[in-house]
Each structure stands twice: as C-alpha cells, then as structure tokens.
Design a protein around this motif. Structure first.
Motif, mmCIF file in Angstrom:
data_model
loop_
_atom_site.group_PDB
_atom_site.id
_atom_site.type_symbol
_atom_site.label_atom_id
_atom_site.label_comp_id
_atom_site.label_asym_id
_atom_site.label_seq_id
_atom_site.Cartn_x
_atom_site.Cartn_y
_atom_site.Cartn_z
ATOM 1 N N LYS A 276 0.570 -1.811 -0.211
ATOM 2 C CA LYS A 276 -0.011 -0.283 0.364
ATOM 3 C C LYS A 276 0.699 1.380 0.153
ATOM 4 O O LYS A 276 0.233 2.308 -0.373
ATOM 5 C CB LYS A 276 -0.897 -0.128 1.496
ATOM 6 C CG LYS A 276 -2.180 0.810 1.303
ATOM 7 C CD LYS A 276 -2.983 1.177 2.366
ATOM 8 C CE LYS A 276 -3.726 1.734 1.721
ATOM 9 N NZ LYS A 276 -5.026 1.242 3.353
ATOM 10 N N GLU A 277 1.897 0.829 0.548
ATOM 11 C CA GLU A 277 2.893 2.142 0.954
ATOM 12 C C GLU A 277 3.807 2.293 -0.355
ATOM 13 O O GLU A 277 3.842 3.890 -0.638
ATOM 14 C CB GLU A 277 3.522 2.049 1.614
ATOM 15 C CG GLU A 277 3.853 2.296 3.052
ATOM 16 C CD GLU A 277 4.374 1.375 3.920
ATOM 17 O OE1 GLU A 277 5.264 1.143 3.688
ATOM 18 O OE2 GLU A 277 4.511 1.797 5.171
ATOM 19 N N LYS A 278 4.023 1.471 -1.944
ATOM 20 C CA LYS A 278 3.825 2.153 -2.472
ATOM 21 C C LYS A 278 2.924 2.926 -3.567
ATOM 22 O O LYS A 278 3.084 3.086 -5.229
ATOM 23 C CB LYS A 278 4.569 0.612 -3.342
ATOM 24 C CG LYS A 278 5.559 0.213 -3.108
ATOM 25 C CD LYS A 278 6.084 -1.007 -3.017
ATOM 26 C CE LYS A 278 7.898 -1.079 -2.328
ATOM 27 N NZ LYS A 278 6.571 -2.255 -1.207
ATOM 28 N N SER A 279 1.748 3.029 -3.392
ATOM 29 C CA SER A 279 1.023 3.753 -4.310
ATOM 30 C C SER A 279 0.955 4.557 -5.295
ATOM 31 O O SER A 279 0.605 4.593 -5.502
ATOM 32 C CB SER A 279 -0.323 3.702 -3.055
ATOM 33 O OG SER A 279 -0.301 4.256 -2.487
ATOM 34 N N TRP A 280 1.715 5.581 -4.324
ATOM 35 C CA TRP A 280 2.144 6.942 -4.746
ATOM 36 C C TRP A 280 2.571 6.377 -6.711
ATOM 37 O O TRP A 280 3.325 7.021 -7.417
ATOM 38 C CB TRP A 280 3.141 7.235 -4.081
ATOM 39 C CG TRP A 280 4.728 6.485 -3.933
ATOM 40 C CD1 TRP A 280 5.049 5.257 -3.326
ATOM 41 C CD2 TRP A 280 5.843 6.436 -5.274
ATOM 42 N NE1 TRP A 280 6.307 5.030 -3.024
ATOM 43 C CE2 TRP A 280 6.094 5.263 -4.433
ATOM 44 C CE3 TRP A 280 5.752 6.664 -6.556
ATOM 45 C CZ2 TRP A 280 8.052 5.062 -4.652
ATOM 46 C CZ3 TRP A 280 7.606 7.049 -6.863
ATOM 47 C CH2 TRP A 280 8.533 5.716 -5.651
ATOM 48 N N LEU A 281 3.472 5.338 -6.933
ATOM 49 C CA LEU A 281 3.683 4.730 -8.190
ATOM 50 C C LEU A 281 2.871 4.915 -8.811
ATOM 51 O O LEU A 281 2.772 5.243 -10.283
ATOM 52 C CB LEU A 281 4.281 3.201 -8.549
ATOM 53 C CG LEU A 281 5.397 3.029 -7.388
ATOM 54 C CD1 LEU A 281 5.370 1.228 -8.052
ATOM 55 C CD2 LEU A 281 7.033 3.716 -8.246
ATOM 56 N N LEU A 282 1.569 4.836 -8.685
ATOM 57 C CA LEU A 282 0.368 4.923 -10.242
ATOM 58 C C LEU A 282 0.267 6.433 -10.803
ATOM 59 O O LEU A 282 -0.550 6.414 -12.058
ATOM 60 C CB LEU A 282 -1.510 4.631 -9.334
ATOM 61 C CG LEU A 282 -0.869 3.267 -8.336
ATOM 62 C CD1 LEU A 282 -2.984 3.269 -7.541
ATOM 63 C CD2 LEU A 282 -1.331 2.140 -10.422
ATOM 64 N N LYS A 283 0.911 7.542 -9.946
ATOM 65 C CA LYS A 283 0.735 8.381 -10.710
ATOM 66 C C LYS A 283 2.075 8.173 -11.800
ATOM 67 O O LYS A 283 1.347 9.751 -13.010
ATOM 68 C CB LYS A 283 1.932 9.491 -9.968
ATOM 69 C CG LYS A 283 2.772 9.135 -9.718
ATOM 70 C CD LYS A 283 3.939 10.732 -8.141
ATOM 71 C CE LYS A 283 5.031 10.287 -8.334
ATOM 72 N NZ LYS A 283 5.712 11.821 -7.475
ATOM 73 N N TYR A 284 2.780 7.462 -12.086
ATOM 74 C CA TYR A 284 3.585 7.847 -13.576
ATOM 75 C C TYR A 284 2.901 5.827 -14.279
ATOM 76 O O TYR A 284 2.584 5.732 -14.550
ATOM 77 C CB TYR A 284 4.413 6.223 -12.819
ATOM 78 C CG TYR A 284 6.163 7.495 -12.286
ATOM 79 C CD1 TYR A 284 6.359 8.604 -12.616
ATOM 80 C CD2 TYR A 284 6.058 7.311 -11.023
ATOM 81 C CE1 TYR A 284 7.191 9.227 -12.290
ATOM 82 C CE2 TYR A 284 6.428 7.927 -9.855
ATOM 83 C CZ TYR A 284 7.713 9.052 -10.878
ATOM 84 O OH TYR A 284 8.268 9.746 -10.059
ATOM 85 N N ASP A 285 0.996 6.981 -14.951
ATOM 86 C CA ASP A 285 0.300 6.812 -15.416
ATOM 87 C C ASP A 285 -0.169 6.960 -17.387
ATOM 88 O O ASP A 285 -0.221 7.076 -17.722
ATOM 89 C CB ASP A 285 -1.075 7.075 -14.930
ATOM 90 C CG ASP A 285 -1.159 8.503 -14.776
ATOM 91 O OD1 ASP A 285 0.087 9.272 -15.896
ATOM 92 O OD2 ASP A 285 -2.526 9.180 -14.597
ATOM 93 N N SER A 286 1.761 6.191 -17.720
ATOM 94 C CA SER A 286 1.810 5.929 -19.054
ATOM 95 C C SER A 286 1.174 5.724 -20.162
ATOM 96 O O SER A 286 0.845 5.343 -21.051
ATOM 97 C CB SER A 286 2.871 7.307 -19.334
ATOM 98 O OG SER A 286 4.174 5.693 -18.935
ATOM 99 N N TYR A 287 0.730 4.125 -18.684
ATOM 100 C CA TYR A 287 0.110 2.853 -19.541
ATOM 101 C C TYR A 287 -1.264 4.082 -19.988
ATOM 102 O O TYR A 287 -1.770 4.067 -18.617
ATOM 103 C CB TYR A 287 0.480 2.247 -18.946
ATOM 104 C CG TYR A 287 1.767 1.313 -18.884
ATOM 105 C CD1 TYR A 287 3.133 2.086 -19.141
ATOM 106 C CD2 TYR A 287 2.286 -0.595 -19.893
ATOM 107 C CE1 TYR A 287 4.295 1.336 -19.766
ATOM 108 C CE2 TYR A 287 3.075 -1.083 -19.491
ATOM 109 C CZ TYR A 287 4.451 -0.233 -20.104
ATOM 110 O OH TYR A 287 5.024 -1.072 -20.161
#
Length: 318
Positions: A276-287
């Motif tokens: 859950k703490e890695k959910s910030w990765l979703l901001k890289y939404d080029s896919y």
C-alpha cells in the motif's frame, strides 16, 4: 551449421512431454536457418529428457544439456552461458511460435535495435478454441520514442529477441529462486538497451494451462513481486526514458494489486502495508491501464481500487 549462428533459441525443459515436440518443431520449421536450439533439461522426471535427446540426434542445430532441477531462472541462465548466437530468444517449452517466417522478419530489423519486442496470443486447448490473437495488424515503432504507445513493452522475456552482448556486457541475468524473474530482467533491458523496437505481429503462442499464475498465486509470489518492484523503481535510469521506465514499474505495481487478491493465503499485515505504501507509483500513468487505475485510486483509495481490479480480472480474464 556454422560455428556462430545468428540466433540462439533457449528452451528450458521440465516435464513437458506432451507439449515439447510442437515447441521444438515451431523453431525447426523457420525459413531463416542460421540459428541454434539450446534445450536445457532441468531435471525432468518424465520422458522430456528422451525427447530432447531424440531431436538432437536427428538435427545438429540442437544442443541438449541435462542438469539437476534449479528452476526456470537457473535454466535460462545456463542456456545463456552455453549460447553462441549474436541474438537470443527464450521459448518456454509448453509454448510455440506461430509463424515460420518469424526469424526472417525479425532479423530484417536486427541491425537497427538491441531489442525487438513482439506480440503474442493465448492458446487454450479446448474444443473449438485455439489461438486468440490480441492484435492483428503489423507495425514497427521505437518504443522509446515519446510518440510510441507506452504499453507495448511487456515484462515477458519470451516476447523479445535481444542482442546478446547487451545481456553479457551488463550482466542481465535472471534471479534464481524468484517467481517473477522476467520483471527485473526486462527492466534492466530498458536501462541498458539503446534502441528497442516493437512489432504487434503475433509470433508467440502462450499456452494457458490449469495451474497457471492466473489460477494460483502463492504468498511467495506476492513477496517476490513486491520486492522486485521495490528494487526496480530505485534503478539508475537515463533521464530521457525515466517517465517511460516508471510507467513500466507502475504497471507491474498494478499487477500486485490484482494478485494479492488472487492469493489463496492470507496476506500478512506488514506485507499489505508495504504494498500500500507504494501506491504513489500509480501517478506514473503513461500506460493507459494505469491511467484508468490511477483515476479510480484518487477517488476511492487503495483498498477499493485493488478489490475492483480483482473483480474485473476475474470477470474478464478467467
């Protein structure tokens, strides 16, 4: 066969007697013939070993190595160490190639790329069902070009032909014991390869079998996925492709959100928190898939979004 073939096809083999002949034959039928096949028998206990030997006796393009069981990553690394081709392909022994002109078509573009990615279809052995292609047309683009579709670079090692010196010069090998070894391996290709091309031509048939990852996900698999995502987002990536690379990482993170619900074992609280703490990765939404997930996440949060992804996956992929 020449001493130094252009292509090495590495096939890890483990208890696949039912599927192995079709796999090997899909290479032997290629119109481009400057290749070697490396069959790595990874401690098979069925007749797969005998099948390997029989094929090698009949064709000098085939090399067979028998070794104690060490898993897929170990078998692939072993095959790499014994390969002599300028380019490398990995072919899982229950899968097969769909086009006899595949090698010839890929080699037309090989001088322009360190890696060429290609498309696949799912093969389901059911009455009336066979190859299910994802895309039917054929184009070629440089996936590191900002104008190219972002989601054409997949984690699978089998959907790529790779210039071997990119692998050996940068020690891009598979981590033994990991259940998601392709993800980190492919991430390293994004770091070190200067030119990566993509064709949406369907060349690879992925056999869907009972017991596949879509049917059974272990707790170890979730741990491995989470650890690998943690490793790859910290890689030193050239600035010019940082956004593309992080889009790839975010897509792998989204797969964790699905797989954690497919797991039959209880996810420990510490692991759940780490994911859950890695959910910030979703901001890289080029896919495009991640872009949609990120929109839901910003509105509904992690728990609801991961559960919704799981429901969608079960409805449309099972």
């Amino acid at each position: 066969m020449s001493d130094s073939p252009k292509i090495s096809v590495i096939v890890p083999v483990y208890n696949v007697k039912e599927f192995l002949p079709r796999c090997i034959n899909s290479v032997l039928c290629q119109t481009y013939t400057d290749y070697e096949i490396i069959l790595v028998d990874d401690g098979s206990t069925d007749s797969s070993s005998d099948i390997c030997d029989l094929y090698a006796q009949k064709n000098d393009k085939i090399k067979v190595y028998h070794k104690p069981n060490g898993g897929l990553a170990d078998a692939r690394n072993f095959g790499l160490e014994h390969s002599v081709g300028d380019y490398v392909l990995f072919l899982d022994s229950d899968d097969f190639y769909t086009d006899e002109n595949m090698f010839a078509q890929l080699m037309r573009y090989s001088e322009k790329a360190d890696v060429i990615c290609f498309n696949y279809c799912r093969y389901i052995k059911e009455p009336g069902q066979a190859m299910l292609p994802l895309i039917g047309c054929s184009i070629r683009v440089n996936i590191l070009d900002q104008k190219a579709p972002a989601d054409v670079f997949t984690s699978s090692a089998c959907m790529k032909i790779v210039r071997k010196n990119i692998i050996t010069d940068n020690s891009i090998f598979f981590e033994k014991g990991s259940l998601s070894e392709d993800i980190e391996w492919s991430a390293k290709l994004l770091v070190f390869a200067d030119n990566i091309l993509y064709t949406d031509k369907v060349y690879y048939a992925y056999r869907v079998r009972p017991g596949s990852i879509t049917k059974s996900v272990s707790l170890k698999h979730i741990y491995d996925l989470n650890n690998i995502v943690g490793k790859i987002y910290a890689m030193d990536v050239p600035v010019a492709r940082k956004d593309f690379f992080m889009g790839y990482v975010a897509f792998q993170y989204a797969t964790i959100m699905i797989n954690m619900h497919l797991c039959k074992e209880k996810i420990p609280n510490r692991l759940y928190k780490s994911i859950k703490e890695k959910s910030w990765l979703l901001k890289y939404d080029s896919y495009p898939q991640v872009k949609l997930i990120n929109k839901v996440f910003r509105f509904a949060g992690f728990d609801f979004t991961s559960r919704l992804l799981y429901i969608y996956f079960k409805l449309f992929r099972d």
